[in-house]
Design a protein around this motif. Structure first.
Motif, PDB file in Angstrom:
ATOM      1  N   ALA A 252       8.821 -11.081  -7.453  1.00 41.69           N
ATOM      2  CA  ALA A 252       8.679 -11.913  -6.250  1.00 41.69           C
ATOM      3  C   ALA A 252       7.999 -13.243  -6.563  1.00 41.69           C
ATOM      4  O   ALA A 252       8.039 -14.150  -5.763  1.00 41.69           O
ATOM      5  CB  ALA A 252       7.875 -11.180  -5.178  1.00 41.69           C
ATOM      6  N   GLY A 253       7.387 -13.373  -7.710  1.00 42.36           N
ATOM      7  CA  GLY A 253       6.623 -14.563  -7.844  1.00 42.36           C
ATOM      8  C   GLY A 253       6.803 -15.344  -9.038  1.00 42.36           C
ATOM      9  O   GLY A 253       6.518 -16.430  -9.262  1.00 42.36           O
TER      10      GLY A 253
ATOM     11  N   ARG B 149       0.840  -1.199   0.000  1.00 39.84           N
ATOM     12  CA  ARG B 149       0.000   0.000   0.000  1.00 39.84           C
ATOM     13  C   ARG B 149       0.871   1.243   0.000  1.00 39.84           C
ATOM     14  O   ARG B 149       1.912   1.287   0.625  1.00 39.84           O
ATOM     15  CB  ARG B 149      -0.900   0.019   1.236  1.00 39.84           C
ATOM     16  CG  ARG B 149      -1.884  -1.098   1.255  1.00 39.84           C
ATOM     17  CD  ARG B 149      -2.868  -1.088   2.386  1.00 39.84           C
ATOM     18  NE  ARG B 149      -2.493  -0.357   3.570  1.00 39.84           N
ATOM     19  CZ  ARG B 149      -3.359   0.067   4.476  1.00 39.84           C
ATOM     20  NH1 ARG B 149      -4.642  -0.155   4.316  1.00 39.84           N
ATOM     21  NH2 ARG B 149      -2.966   0.706   5.537  1.00 39.84           N
ATOM     22  N   LYS B 150       0.393   2.240  -0.718  1.00 39.84           N
ATOM     23  CA  LYS B 150       1.063   3.531  -0.755  1.00 39.84           C
ATOM     24  C   LYS B 150       0.130   4.563  -0.144  1.00 39.84           C
ATOM     25  O   LYS B 150      -1.038   4.640  -0.503  1.00 39.84           O
ATOM     26  CB  LYS B 150       1.404   3.903  -2.197  1.00 39.84           C
ATOM     27  CG  LYS B 150       2.147   5.208  -2.324  1.00 39.84           C
ATOM     28  CD  LYS B 150       2.515   5.474  -3.769  1.00 39.84           C
ATOM     29  CE  LYS B 150       3.283   6.774  -3.870  1.00 39.84           C
ATOM     30  NZ  LYS B 150       3.649   7.059  -5.249  1.00 39.84           N
ATOM     31  N   MET B 151       0.657   5.354   0.780  1.00 44.17           N
ATOM     32  CA  MET B 151      -0.142   6.360   1.450  1.00 44.17           C
ATOM     33  C   MET B 151      -0.117   7.664   0.664  1.00 44.17           C
ATOM     34  O   MET B 151       0.921   8.074   0.152  1.00 44.17           O
ATOM     35  CB  MET B 151       0.410   6.618   2.852  1.00 44.17           C
ATOM     36  CG  MET B 151      -0.369   7.653   3.609  1.00 44.17           C
ATOM     37  SD  MET B 151       0.487   8.203   5.089  1.00 44.17           S
ATOM     38  CE  MET B 151       1.812   9.126   4.381  1.00 44.17           C
TER      39      MET B 151
ATOM     40  N   GLU C  61      -3.633   0.565  -3.131  1.00 49.58           N
ATOM     41  CA  GLU C  61      -3.004  -0.753  -3.268  1.00 49.58           C
ATOM     42  C   GLU C  61      -2.108  -0.745  -4.498  1.00 49.58           C
ATOM     43  O   GLU C  61      -2.519  -0.367  -5.595  1.00 49.58           O
ATOM     44  CB  GLU C  61      -4.068  -1.843  -3.429  1.00 49.58           C
ATOM     45  CG  GLU C  61      -4.936  -2.054  -2.192  1.00 49.58           C
ATOM     46  CD  GLU C  61      -4.160  -2.629  -1.017  1.00 49.58           C
ATOM     47  OE1 GLU C  61      -3.181  -3.376  -1.231  1.00 49.58           O
ATOM     48  OE2 GLU C  61      -4.515  -2.308   0.127  1.00 49.58           O
ATOM     49  N   LEU C  62      -0.880  -1.169  -4.320  1.00 48.78           N
ATOM     50  CA  LEU C  62       0.072  -1.289  -5.419  1.00 48.78           C
ATOM     51  C   LEU C  62       0.073  -2.744  -5.883  1.00 48.78           C
ATOM     52  O   LEU C  62      -0.107  -3.657  -5.077  1.00 48.78           O
ATOM     53  CB  LEU C  62       1.466  -0.882  -4.972  1.00 48.78           C
ATOM     54  CG  LEU C  62       1.604   0.572  -4.510  1.00 48.78           C
ATOM     55  CD1 LEU C  62       3.003   0.817  -3.957  1.00 48.78           C
ATOM     56  CD2 LEU C  62       1.312   1.538  -5.633  1.00 48.78           C
ATOM     57  N   PRO C  63       0.292  -2.969  -7.149  1.00 49.18           N
ATOM     58  CA  PRO C  63       0.321  -4.353  -7.632  1.00 49.18           C
ATOM     59  C   PRO C  63       1.474  -5.136  -7.006  1.00 49.18           C
ATOM     60  O   PRO C  63       2.471  -4.567  -6.598  1.00 49.18           O
ATOM     61  CB  PRO C  63       0.506  -4.217  -9.150  1.00 49.18           C
ATOM     62  CG  PRO C  63       0.962  -2.820  -9.373  1.00 49.18           C
ATOM     63  CD  PRO C  63       0.548  -2.000  -8.201  1.00 49.18           C
TER      64      PRO C  63
END
Length: 151
Positions: A150-151, A4-6, A143-145
């Motif tokens: 990482a996957g 998440r970015k504020m 919400e950031l993707p």
């Protein structure tokens, strides 16, 4: 896993600017009174700053809103608050010097007010930022993707 970015809303930036201006105006008024010794100069200097600095502060906040550096766990870090304070103080002191010089015709007195504000306002701005760091109102989280690597 999503991150998440504020972000701060425009209204939060405006309200924050107004609350800061109340603190800053009192400080400017007292410094102008100290250096010029005249209510007839201190009052219009402080009153003019109410308008010029709210506008400048709003744009300063919007600029810092696009800078994500120094935001940890959805709150600004202490270092971010310090750097924001220094950048704002530069802009604010230049504004104070110009306004004080225009009203007083005294460039040395205007510079003394602006230079004194470097100390008083950075300390006051830092405290203001730390109080606002505790206020959740006007904050949104985007919400950031998930990180593709990482996957």
């Amino acid at each position: 896993m999503n991150r998440r970015k504020m972000k701060d809303t425009n209204v939060r930036s405006l309200v924050k600017g107004i609350s800061w201006r109340a603190v800053g105006t009192v400080d400017t008024f007292l410094l102008a009174l100290l250096f010029f010794g005249d209510l007839r100069l201190a009052a219009p200097i402080a009153a003019t700053e109410v308008f010029s600095k709210i506008l400048l502060f709003y744009f300063h906040e919007r600029l810092w809103n696009v800078i994500s550096w120094g935001r940890l766990d959805g709150k600004p870090s202490h270092l971010r608050s310090i750097v924001k304070g220094v950048s704002w103080r530069f802009m604010g002191s230049v504004d104070t010097i110009i306004i004080s010089w225009i009203y007083s015709g005294n460039p040395l007195g205007a510079f003394k007010i602006g230079a004194s504000e470097v100390i008083t306002k950075i300390a006051l701005f830092y405290l203001h930022e730390r109080v606002w760091a505790l206020v959740r109102w006007g904050r949104v989280y985007v919400e950031l993707p998930a990180d593709i690597s990482a996957g």
